[in-house]
Design a protein around this motif. Sequence first.
Motif, PDB file in Angstrom:
ATOM      1  N   ALA A 151       0.812  -1.219   0.000  1.00 51.63           N
ATOM      2  CA  ALA A 151       0.000   0.000   0.000  1.00 51.63           C
ATOM      3  C   ALA A 151       0.846   1.270   0.000  1.00 51.63           C
ATOM      4  CB  ALA A 151      -0.943   0.003   1.198  1.00 51.63           C
ATOM      5  N   LEU A 152       2.157   1.147  -0.057  1.00 49.45           N
ATOM      6  CA  LEU A 152       3.132   2.240  -0.129  1.00 49.45           C
ATOM      7  C   LEU A 152       3.301   2.991   1.185  1.00 49.45           C
ATOM      8  CD1 LEU A 152       5.137   3.715  -2.031  1.00 49.45           C
ATOM      9  CD2 LEU A 152       3.321   5.332  -2.552  1.00 49.45           C
ATOM     10  N   ILE A 153       2.210   3.491   1.747  1.00 51.52           N
ATOM     11  CA  ILE A 153       2.353   4.418   2.873  1.00 51.52           C
ATOM     12  C   ILE A 153       2.641   3.717   4.198  1.00 51.52           C
ATOM     13  CG2 ILE A 153       0.943   6.213   1.823  1.00 51.52           C
ATOM     14  CD1 ILE A 153      -1.396   5.231   3.549  1.00 51.52           C
ATOM     15  N   ASP A 154       2.356   2.416   4.311  1.00 50.63           N
ATOM     16  CA  ASP A 154       2.566   1.744   5.595  1.00 50.63           C
ATOM     17  C   ASP A 154       3.397   0.475   5.455  1.00 50.63           C
ATOM     18  OD1 ASP A 154       0.776   0.180   4.240  1.00 50.63           O
ATOM     19  OD2 ASP A 154      -0.703   0.035   5.856  1.00 50.63           O
ATOM     20  N   ASP A 155       4.081   0.313   4.340  1.00 55.02           N
ATOM     21  CA  ASP A 155       4.776  -0.937   4.025  1.00 55.02           C
ATOM     22  C   ASP A 155       6.259  -0.812   4.378  1.00 55.02           C
ATOM     23  OD1 ASP A 155       4.729  -3.527   3.127  1.00 55.02           O
ATOM     24  OD2 ASP A 155       4.698  -3.035   1.004  1.00 55.02           O
ATOM     25  N   TRP A 156       6.550  -0.548   5.649  1.00 60.48           N
ATOM     26  CA  TRP A 156       7.886  -0.120   6.018  1.00 60.48           C
ATOM     27  C   TRP A 156       8.931  -1.213   5.908  1.00 60.48           C
ATOM     28  CZ3 TRP A 156       8.447   4.697   5.501  1.00 60.48           C
ATOM     29  CH2 TRP A 156       7.384   5.560   5.798  1.00 60.48           C
ATOM     30  N   TYR A 157       8.574  -2.464   6.184  1.00 62.56           N
ATOM     31  CA  TYR A 157       9.585  -3.508   6.001  1.00 62.56           C
ATOM     32  C   TYR A 157       9.958  -3.643   4.535  1.00 62.56           C
ATOM     33  CZ  TYR A 157      11.680  -7.895   4.879  1.00 62.56           C
ATOM     34  OH  TYR A 157      12.520  -8.827   4.332  1.00 62.56           O
ATOM     35  N   ASN A 158       8.957  -3.669   3.660  1.00 65.61           N
ATOM     36  CA  ASN A 158       9.272  -3.782   2.236  1.00 65.61           C
ATOM     37  C   ASN A 158      10.097  -2.605   1.741  1.00 65.61           C
ATOM     38  OD1 ASN A 158       8.331  -6.272   1.396  1.00 65.61           O
ATOM     39  ND2 ASN A 158       6.263  -5.542   0.983  1.00 65.61           N
ATOM     40  N   HIS A 159       9.829  -1.408   2.268  1.00 67.16           N
ATOM     41  CA  HIS A 159      10.653  -0.261   1.880  1.00 67.16           C
ATOM     42  C   HIS A 159      12.100  -0.442   2.348  1.00 67.16           C
ATOM     43  CE1 HIS A 159       7.367   1.836   0.191  1.00 67.16           C
ATOM     44  NE2 HIS A 159       6.784   2.187   1.322  1.00 67.16           N
ATOM     45  N   ALA A 160      12.274  -0.924   3.564  1.00 68.65           N
ATOM     46  CA  ALA A 160      13.631  -1.148   4.062  1.00 68.65           C
ATOM     47  C   ALA A 160      14.369  -2.153   3.183  1.00 68.65           C
ATOM     48  CB  ALA A 160      13.581  -1.644   5.513  1.00 68.65           C
ATOM     49  N   HIS A 161      13.653  -3.138   2.685  1.00 67.98           N
ATOM     50  CA  HIS A 161      14.263  -4.179   1.861  1.00 67.98           C
ATOM     51  C   HIS A 161      14.476  -3.705   0.417  1.00 67.98           C
ATOM     52  CE1 HIS A 161      15.118  -8.367   0.711  1.00 67.98           C
ATOM     53  NE2 HIS A 161      14.423  -8.101  -0.390  1.00 67.98           N
ATOM     54  N   TYR A 162      13.401  -3.264  -0.227  1.00 70.04           N
ATOM     55  CA  TYR A 162      13.478  -2.935  -1.655  1.00 70.04           C
ATOM     56  C   TYR A 162      14.246  -1.645  -1.910  1.00 70.04           C
ATOM     57  CZ  TYR A 162       9.965  -6.576  -2.465  1.00 70.04           C
ATOM     58  OH  TYR A 162       9.291  -7.772  -2.532  1.00 70.04           O
ATOM     59  N   LEU A 163      14.053  -0.639  -1.063  1.00 74.67           N
ATOM     60  CA  LEU A 163      14.796   0.603  -1.256  1.00 74.67           C
ATOM     61  C   LEU A 163      16.288   0.375  -1.046  1.00 74.67           C
ATOM     62  CD1 LEU A 163      14.933   3.623  -1.792  1.00 74.67           C
ATOM     63  CD2 LEU A 163      14.417   4.025   0.634  1.00 74.67           C
ATOM     64  N   ALA A 164      16.651  -0.452  -0.056  1.00 68.90           N
ATOM     65  CA  ALA A 164      18.069  -0.761   0.155  1.00 68.90           C
ATOM     66  C   ALA A 164      18.673  -1.404  -1.086  1.00 68.90           C
ATOM     67  CB  ALA A 164      18.217  -1.684   1.366  1.00 68.90           C
ATOM     68  N   LEU A 165      17.943  -2.326  -1.721  1.00 66.98           N
ATOM     69  CA  LEU A 165      18.453  -2.979  -2.920  1.00 66.98           C
ATOM     70  C   LEU A 165      18.515  -2.010  -4.097  1.00 66.98           C
ATOM     71  CD1 LEU A 165      16.622  -6.372  -2.520  1.00 66.98           C
ATOM     72  CD2 LEU A 165      19.095  -6.067  -2.625  1.00 66.98           C
ATOM     73  N   PHE A 166      17.519  -1.144  -4.212  1.00 68.99           N
ATOM     74  CA  PHE A 166      17.513  -0.134  -5.270  1.00 68.99           C
ATOM     75  C   PHE A 166      18.729   0.781  -5.143  1.00 68.99           C
ATOM     76  CE2 PHE A 166      16.215   4.032  -6.930  1.00 68.99           C
ATOM     77  CZ  PHE A 166      15.750   3.697  -8.186  1.00 68.99           C
ATOM     78  N   LEU A 167      19.000   1.265  -3.945  1.00 70.76           N
ATOM     79  CA  LEU A 167      20.146   2.153  -3.732  1.00 70.76           C
ATOM     80  C   LEU A 167      21.464   1.404  -3.870  1.00 70.76           C
ATOM     81  CD1 LEU A 167      18.813   4.309  -0.753  1.00 70.76           C
ATOM     82  CD2 LEU A 167      18.887   4.916  -3.188  1.00 70.76           C
ATOM     83  N   LEU A 168      21.486   0.142  -3.447  1.00 68.45           N
ATOM     84  CA  LEU A 168      22.687  -0.668  -3.647  1.00 68.45           C
ATOM     85  C   LEU A 168      22.997  -0.801  -5.134  1.00 68.45           C
ATOM     86  CD1 LEU A 168      24.931  -2.547  -2.626  1.00 68.45           C
ATOM     87  CD2 LEU A 168      23.258  -4.423  -2.668  1.00 68.45           C
ATOM     88  N   GLY A 169      21.957  -1.069  -5.929  1.00 62.71           N
ATOM     89  CA  GLY A 169      22.171  -1.140  -7.370  1.00 62.71           C
ATOM     90  C   GLY A 169      22.671   0.170  -7.942  1.00 62.71           C
ATOM     91  N   ALA A 170      22.131   1.295  -7.449  1.00 62.07           N
ATOM     92  CA  ALA A 170      22.566   2.605  -7.937  1.00 62.07           C
ATOM     93  C   ALA A 170      24.044   2.844  -7.648  1.00 62.07           C
ATOM     94  CB  ALA A 170      21.709   3.704  -7.302  1.00 62.07           C
ATOM     95  N   LEU A 171      24.518   2.393  -6.495  1.00 64.35           N
ATOM     96  CA  LEU A 171      25.935   2.554  -6.167  1.00 64.35           C
ATOM     97  C   LEU A 171      26.798   1.557  -6.931  1.00 64.35           C
ATOM     98  CD1 LEU A 171      25.734   3.142  -2.309  1.00 64.35           C
ATOM     99  CD2 LEU A 171      26.236   4.844  -4.073  1.00 64.35           C
ATOM    100  N   MET A 172      26.342   0.320  -7.055  1.00 60.77           N
ATOM    101  CA  MET A 172      27.127  -0.690  -7.764  1.00 60.77           C
ATOM    102  C   MET A 172      27.348  -0.304  -9.219  1.00 60.77           C
ATOM    103  SD  MET A 172      25.636  -4.282  -6.204  1.00 60.77           S
ATOM    104  CE  MET A 172      26.725  -5.312  -7.183  1.00 60.77           C
ATOM    105  N   ALA A 173      26.385   0.410  -9.811  1.00 61.32           N
ATOM    106  CA  ALA A 173      26.541   0.854 -11.199  1.00 61.32           C
ATOM    107  C   ALA A 173      27.761   1.733 -11.375  1.00 61.32           C
ATOM    108  CB  ALA A 173      25.284   1.608 -11.644  1.00 61.32           C
TER     109      ALA A 173
END
Length: 410
Positions: A222-244
């Motif tokens: 639901a985006l606004i209350d999905d804090w575990y998924n944000h911690a997981h998916y956002l971390a991977l998204f930012l990790l990919g951005a740095l690995m690039a």
Amino acid sequence: MTTIRLPEPVPSAPLPRYHFLDWVRIIAFFLLILYHVGMYYVTWDWHVKSPHASETLEPYMMLSSPWRLSLLFLVSGVASSCMLAKLRPLVFLRKRSWRLLIPLLFGMLVIVPPQSYCEVIEKLGYAGSYADFMRLYVRGYHGFCKDGCLILPTWNHLWFVAYLWAYTVVLALLMLALGPRVDRLAARLGRVLTGWKIIVLPAAVLALARLLMLDRFPTTHALIDDWYNHAHYLALFLLGALMARVPGVWPRVAALRWTGLALAFTGWAAIIIWYALSHDAVAGTRWELLVYPMRAMYVLMAWSAIVAACGFAQRHLDRDGPARRYLTEAVFPVYILHQTLIVVLAHAMKPLHRAPGLEAMLLVVLVTVASFTGFEIVRRVPLLRPLFGLGPRGPVASKAEAAVTSGAPA
């Protein structure tokens, strides 16, 4: 009083195009067709269910469900970082908002509602017409209830697009705030991510998030209350951005491909055994003590599978060609269309009482053909292209824009 405006960071030197990651993204998205057809036949909750639904396919579904979307967010971070090497952050954000939010809104109003319509027919015996249902849908009707109420309007499988846009905003703001320091962070990461640490360190961070947050913030999409998924998916998204931005990191990943594959299959076997055990077989607190190691194992399995997928692709699929270019453009429209096609076709085929194996094969073939037929129509009609996330055709788009609008969500 004079207002001082900070200059927007100038894009850095262009980063290489990682063709193998395009193939990873293509394969991962097309696995969704198989996975969502499978969702019709397993006992897990879904929009429509086969009368033959059972636990038979569930172990095979677990081969990809722990890591497939995580992989897509990692690859999206890589692609976004490559775009930001060509575009200023605010230009990047404007273009990505156009490519993601228009398909999201169009999908919620046109593509997704048939899924909810079939769902209320099958689960609640709704007898109204589709027009009657749509009047309720656009009004945000919350009266379709059974073990919880159906939220309308909804984005269903398009939640990925909503989350990707939110993470795009975060990355653009970080680039605005940090500027060249992002490259320095990437350089530090590159010095850390060597050898066995490529597997252990990201898995440890993701496991810590799962251990601390999963019980408090269960998945909602639901985006606004999905804090575990944000911690997981956002971390991977930012990790990919740095690995690039780390030169030579992908050959390091490729060197661990067999290790990652072995750990992934070992973790999968442990997870299947775990789910197969009766919770009554382990008394009292001893069972609770096993929950946390298994959560860490789940994350290790998922990250190891990602390492294996990227490693094998880097070794064997790092090439361009007409097929890659065609499928890269096709994958986002196919993604938008596929789940609605599965739900509608499965619902329509139910009265035919086909054997489940034959029915599943028919669904895979029909959904694939219909999805690509839809893409072929969309790519030829200029008014439809932005509704499915495609940029302008031919020489209208600049080279930078072509990189941003190459098809699947970055």
